[in-house]
Design a protein around this motif. Structure first.
Motif, short mmCIF file in Angstrom:
data_model
loop_
_atom_site.label_atom_id
_atom_site.label_comp_id
_atom_site.label_asym_id
_atom_site.label_seq_id
_atom_site.Cartn_x
_atom_site.Cartn_y
_atom_site.Cartn_z
N HIS B 6 -1.72 -0.98 -11.09
CA HIS B 6 -2.72 -1.50 -12.03
C HIS B 6 -2.03 -2.57 -12.88
O HIS B 6 -1.07 -2.27 -13.59
CB HIS B 6 -3.26 -0.37 -12.91
CG HIS B 6 -4.23 -0.81 -13.95
ND1 HIS B 6 -4.56 -0.06 -15.05
CD2 HIS B 6 -4.96 -1.95 -14.07
CE1 HIS B 6 -5.43 -0.72 -15.79
NE2 HIS B 6 -5.69 -1.89 -15.21
N LEU B 41 -6.33 -4.12 -9.50
CA LEU B 41 -5.82 -2.87 -8.95
C LEU B 41 -5.44 -3.16 -7.49
O LEU B 41 -6.29 -3.57 -6.71
CB LEU B 41 -6.88 -1.77 -9.01
CG LEU B 41 -6.32 -0.36 -8.81
CD1 LEU B 41 -5.46 0.03 -10.02
CD2 LEU B 41 -7.43 0.66 -8.68
N ILE B 42 -4.15 -3.06 -7.21
CA ILE B 42 -3.65 -3.38 -5.87
C ILE B 42 -3.22 -2.08 -5.21
O ILE B 42 -2.48 -1.29 -5.80
CB ILE B 42 -2.45 -4.35 -5.96
CG1 ILE B 42 -2.87 -5.64 -6.67
CG2 ILE B 42 -1.88 -4.64 -4.57
CD1 ILE B 42 -1.70 -6.51 -7.10
N GLU B 43 -3.73 -1.82 -4.01
CA GLU B 43 -3.36 -0.62 -3.27
C GLU B 43 -2.52 -1.04 -2.07
O GLU B 43 -2.94 -1.90 -1.29
CB GLU B 43 -4.62 0.14 -2.82
CG GLU B 43 -5.40 0.71 -4.01
CD GLU B 43 -6.70 1.37 -3.60
OE1 GLU B 43 -7.20 1.04 -2.50
OE2 GLU B 43 -7.22 2.19 -4.36
N LEU B 44 -1.33 -0.46 -1.96
CA LEU B 44 -0.43 -0.78 -0.84
C LEU B 44 -0.27 0.45 0.05
O LEU B 44 -0.05 1.56 -0.46
CB LEU B 44 0.96 -1.19 -1.37
CG LEU B 44 1.07 -2.39 -2.29
CD1 LEU B 44 2.53 -2.58 -2.72
CD2 LEU B 44 0.54 -3.64 -1.63
N GLU B 45 -0.39 0.25 1.36
CA GLU B 45 -0.03 1.30 2.33
C GLU B 45 1.44 1.08 2.67
O GLU B 45 1.83 -0.05 3.02
CB GLU B 45 -0.87 1.19 3.61
CG GLU B 45 -2.31 1.60 3.46
CD GLU B 45 -2.47 3.09 3.21
OE1 GLU B 45 -1.56 3.89 3.56
OE2 GLU B 45 -3.48 3.45 2.56
N LEU B 46 2.25 2.13 2.51
CA LEU B 46 3.69 2.01 2.73
C LEU B 46 4.14 2.99 3.83
O LEU B 46 3.69 4.14 3.86
CB LEU B 46 4.45 2.35 1.44
CG LEU B 46 4.11 1.53 0.19
CD1 LEU B 46 4.78 2.14 -1.05
CD2 LEU B 46 4.54 0.07 0.35
N SER B 47 5.03 2.53 4.70
CA SER B 47 5.63 3.46 5.69
C SER B 47 6.76 4.20 4.97
O SER B 47 7.21 3.78 3.91
CB SER B 47 6.17 2.65 6.87
OG SER B 47 7.10 1.68 6.39
N ARG B 57 11.01 0.44 -5.28
CA ARG B 57 10.73 -0.79 -4.52
C ARG B 57 9.44 -1.44 -5.02
O ARG B 57 9.35 -2.65 -5.17
CB ARG B 57 10.62 -0.47 -3.03
CG ARG B 57 11.93 -0.06 -2.41
CD ARG B 57 12.72 -1.18 -1.84
NE ARG B 57 12.11 -1.73 -0.62
CZ ARG B 57 12.70 -2.74 0.06
NH1 ARG B 57 13.84 -3.26 -0.37
NH2 ARG B 57 12.14 -3.22 1.16
N MET B 61 8.60 -5.13 -6.50
CA MET B 61 7.57 -6.03 -6.00
C MET B 61 6.74 -6.56 -7.17
O MET B 61 6.37 -7.74 -7.22
CB MET B 61 6.65 -5.29 -5.01
CG MET B 61 7.29 -4.83 -3.74
SD MET B 61 6.10 -3.87 -2.76
CE MET B 61 7.21 -2.87 -1.77
#
Lengths: 79, 79
Positions: B6, B41-47, B57, B61
């Motif tokens: 956010h 609001l940024i949603e990141l999919e992370l491995s 991390r 970013m």
């Protein structure tokens, strides 16, 4: 009273901003990022103290102005 | 793993988008709205599955790309 409105694109709708964010992060070396989606978070200060009435009014504000019903979904939280 | 970021303007920084939203809502008859602020609001999919490492991390970013440290604050949640 505070209302927090989260507006985000419906699944399946192309998200150019999200794609750009993911692309740049990968270029910067953050290879763990597999996808990114970007939405809006709108916070409203409201007078009054009837939470139920406020929630209904804020939903109306979203339907009429704050969210595009064709491509966006939204959630409303009243604190 | 999902990261929810956010990004919002620091208190005291002029928020033209928020001011515009508040103004239009009042014009539409929603006089209970006293202030509006708009953030991302940024949603990141992370491995991967190391939440602590991911949080560090993602903060990196934000410092480098996703938030402007001069005028914006951010919060990071890892699900």
């Amino acid at each position: 009273m505070k209302a927090r409105i989260h507006v985000f694109l419906k699944p399946g709708v192309l998200d150019p901003q999200g794609a750009a964010v993911a692309g740049v992060l990968k270029t910067m070396g953050y290879s763990e990022v597999t996808e990114a989606r970007q939405g809006k978070l709108i916070e409203l200060e409201l007078s009054g103290d009837d939470k139920a009435a406020a929630a209904a009014r804020v939903k109306e504000m979203c339907d009429k102005l704050l969210a595009n019903p064709v491509i966006e979904n939204f959630t409303v939280e009243i604190d």
